[in-house]
Design an enzyme around this catalytic site. Sequence first.
Site, PDB file in Angstrom:
ATOM      1  N   TYR B 432       1.327   9.242 -10.807  1.00 38.30           N
ATOM      2  CA  TYR B 432       2.190   8.043 -10.772  1.00 38.30           C
ATOM      3  C   TYR B 432       1.512   6.815 -10.183  1.00 38.30           C
ATOM      4  CZ  TYR B 432       4.221   9.601  -6.119  1.00 38.30           C
ATOM      5  OH  TYR B 432       4.467   9.992  -4.839  1.00 38.30           O
ATOM      6  N   GLU B 433       2.139   5.682 -10.355  1.00 39.19           N
ATOM      7  CA  GLU B 433       1.555   4.380  -9.954  1.00 39.19           C
ATOM      8  C   GLU B 433       0.216   4.128 -10.633  1.00 39.19           C
ATOM      9  OE1 GLU B 433       3.541   2.484  -8.684  1.00 39.19           O
ATOM     10  OE2 GLU B 433       4.989   3.990  -8.065  1.00 39.19           O
ATOM     11  N   GLY B 434       0.117   4.501 -11.892  1.00 35.08           N
ATOM     12  CA  GLY B 434      -1.142   4.377 -12.632  1.00 35.08           C
ATOM     13  C   GLY B 434      -1.925   5.657 -12.486  1.00 35.08           C
TER      14      GLY B 434
END
Lengths: 575, 575
Positions: B432-434
């Site tokens: 997550y978050e890239g």
Amino acid sequence: MTYRAPLDDILFALRLAAGDGAIKPGGIYADLAEGVAEQTLTEAAKFAEGSLLPLDKIGDSVGAAYANGAVTTPPGWREAYAQWKEGGWNAIAAAQDYGGPDLPALLNAGCTEIWNAANMAFALCPLLGHGAIEAIEAHASEELKEAYLHKIVSGEWTATMNLTEPGAGSDLGLMRMRAERAADGSYRLFGQKIFITYGEHDLAPNILHLALARLPDAPAGTRGISLFLAPKFLPDETGAFTRRNDLRCGGIEHKLGIHGSPTCTMIYGDEGGAVAYLVGEENKGLACMFTMMNNARLAVGLQGVALAERATQAALAYARERKQGRAPGAGETSAIVEHPDVARMLLTMASFTAAARAICFETAAAIDRAKRDGDGAAQERAGLLTPVAKAFSSDIANEATSLAVQVFGGMGYIEETGVAQLLRDARICAIYEGTNGIQAIDLVTRKLRATDGAALKREMEDMRAIAREADSSQAALGDAVEALALASDYLIRAEPAAALAGATPYLRLFALARGATLLMKGARRASAEGDAKAARYAALARFFIDNVAVAAPGLARSVCEGAGSVNEAQAALGE
Amino acid sequence: MTYRAPLDDILFALRLAAGDGAIKPGGIYADLAEGVAEQTLTEAAKFAEGSLLPLDKIGDSVGAAYANGAVTTPPGWREAYAQWKEGGWNAIAAAQDYGGPDLPALLNAGCTEIWNAANMAFALCPLLGHGAIEAIEAHASEELKEAYLHKIVSGEWTATMNLTEPGAGSDLGLMRMRAERAADGSYRLFGQKIFITYGEHDLAPNILHLALARLPDAPAGTRGISLFLAPKFLPDETGAFTRRNDLRCGGIEHKLGIHGSPTCTMIYGDEGGAVAYLVGEENKGLACMFTMMNNARLAVGLQGVALAERATQAALAYARERKQGRAPGAGETSAIVEHPDVARMLLTMASFTAAARAICFETAAAIDRAKRDGDGAAQERAGLLTPVAKAFSSDIANEATSLAVQVFGGMGYIEETGVAQLLRDARICAIYEGTNGIQAIDLVTRKLRATDGAALKREMEDMRAIAREADSSQAALGDAVEALALASDYLIRAEPAAALAGATPYLRLFALARGATLLMKGARRASAEGDAKAARYAALARFFIDNVAVAAPGLARSVCEGAGSVNEAQAALGE
């Protein structure tokens, strides 16, 4: 989630490991001539894809259930087991004397991969049965063989391995389970075992437990352990197996994965002692158990190959379908398989799988050669390669299943897509049947030094011969092999503390060099034979050499120069 | 499972990253002088160990529950959130104008590690809130700030990030959520978002959703995305927030880990449109969202550090207690910590954690210097280090939690001991978050090349200065730094396809060189200052250099020579 048994890859690896001229009349694999390997694998694939794969997810979500000493397998598993047994799949490598077809370990390896890829939690039951069959065949009395062996070969009954106790895991010398001699020549068992796979279930009417225990007058440590056979049901006066033995399942574990496979606590002798029969000699149980363990270690390696293959297929299918971003040179949104970073993940998974399969199949072929030709060098080779096959394949299964989750992204983290299950299931392979640390220690303290390092020397010669044929663009192949030579020379001379500190990086190094050379050998053969997948095999071999095996010199450095810092920093850990 | 916040290690890393003379009157960390850092971290540890840690396991086993649009958090979580809010912990780095104490990002990093180690699924809620606070502070109108910012700073309300849609994950340009202009200057949202962390819950009476959407006349792709704020409850005529907005949670995901954290599908505009307010300018939403993302990326790195630290502590405690086998030279059964192979696992975990913490704290310090001193070079440094902090820390969290399971052996595979939960929880951080692949691509395609590579040049100079002071037994340190230099030179000049193919090994290489040099710097400082843990820091640094950073030249080779085989073999994957 889709899975198609990779028949062409398995057959290619099988032929490569069998060696030139082996699969034909007069060769050691004469029984595989006339298409027997192809037919067997094709039928195995049909059964695995049609009957086992559809039960894999329900096995995970429902799991095995325990109540009042009984274990219920997930819905559909009883029926699948009945088909499995009727199809004659239970023990294809077992001897004809006991109803087995006596097919080679190599073909069994191919089938084992397929069963475990489709449904590892299910396949684990017969997998451990194979070890029991071998141990009984090799060490039990004729009477025991007659009474029990046919039934576990056919799968009518199942068999388990009872080793672990709360205080005795990697160190079996600490085992406390007690055996007493009975007047009739049988024995009574008292005590508790844990982590017993399929120790109780509803797939078969009887379960044979092979259990390690200690006689009252036994020496301390591993030299005082004996192997016993204790059936769940004993024969009554008519000879029918209706008398419940004094052993029971006390509960099952709630595990990270393989939920369909019940992991049992087994309690022996609550009511006067579980009736058991000695297998082999008193106090020689560990050697008998190692017959089972070696078989099981290769099989666990194949589980690793299986899950890595399935994870690779799942990730590749998703990556071909999922569209995000533009790959270099693309005019519109690309399938993520076209992004080089995603391709790197998929190629890592695919080349790991191919390398691990090649190593496992070489091990199986060495077992066949040792058994069929009485070849001592092959026996040593099987010993050398078994820890590598077990540990490397299970390590790369952890890495490949984790990469599959990564390729799926957020969809990989939710259980619905099924790749998270592969990661959870695979995680046990590096632990059971001897942790991967134990494998590495076995490799550096025993297998490397066996018969003055003769097996290692032969292996190095073979790898060097392959590396010598590499062209100049493949210098990394020779570097990997020479890194292994360097680390091997160091370890053979090293003090125990230093050798033990370097064991794990050394095993990885061994697997990278051996895996890279086998992939290269395969790629050359495929090209020479005009194999339809020759370009793919060449590309995978090159990827593995340039991106995976390049780690070899760093691993050698860690082995040769890193031990000091391990031993030094250990002091800081003890504080 | 035990966890004690490693206050001395965190404080040591904090002082190292702050730099000489910064934590005193006149320094940029003047507000941390007089023991503020020590006191804050000590209080944070008390709260984390006493209130959050005991709820971690129930969070996993019970999980968040969904019914009829409402989400119930696990037992005890509401009370813990109330304490969290009352304790003033919600947003310690938020500006004083909106009720925050405005403490530095560096101290916030130390606290973030502690919260997440104790209970990652809980800590995730405020973690994402911090990003929302920054985005609103930087981009929203004064009116919006006045109405909402105080309440999310205090924690009275919570805030979410709504980016992902079924068809738009890594590629936000494919987003389809629709925004329409309303007559009163507000907007209406229509569409669906997925994977929204704490999109719905019972911890707070109102939830502010920051959502990306596309206006009807917006350009295609990422240039046509706007950022909106849509509260769950809108003000009624009295100004009280009682009017339910037209947005709702449609369900939550069944995930591999962080079960206590609800991952929501959010449905907007079923009944005429969800009322929303523009944040920043129309079609400039992505830039605003990146304010949140950068903050969140460092925070996810800290989650990785947190889980690696907790896994290390758990494994070490178990290894000191569990007795199996005899270590070299031991007369009787040893604690497994004394076996060199187990020590290698523990040292790998501990040195990974220390290296990742050092990189994350350097990133936080760069953010502070950029903000407090308006230092442009520090701003560039934060940009360069953020993807490394995020990806390396989350990668090593996967490795360390898996190693913890391995140290526990069979006990690690059963859920009871809790280490399997750490492995499952940690696995999301690389996604997550890239995804970590996106981080690596950000590093090689943007951050390396930014301002003509000035930030990289300064980083290399710093690393080389540290490596130059190494003695001859530490040649591997200089080799790692030079391997990074080589790969950097190659990448700056490489074609896009080649640079992208090498992104992931390059990020790892960067982290190994940067981590090793920071550990070495710290070890020297500890020794010079007579720190009580100087010997431990020196031993960990040496271990990391000799056993982990030795992989650097192999990684450089993969970057510089491996891309061809990735691009070539990609063709085979497409088939």
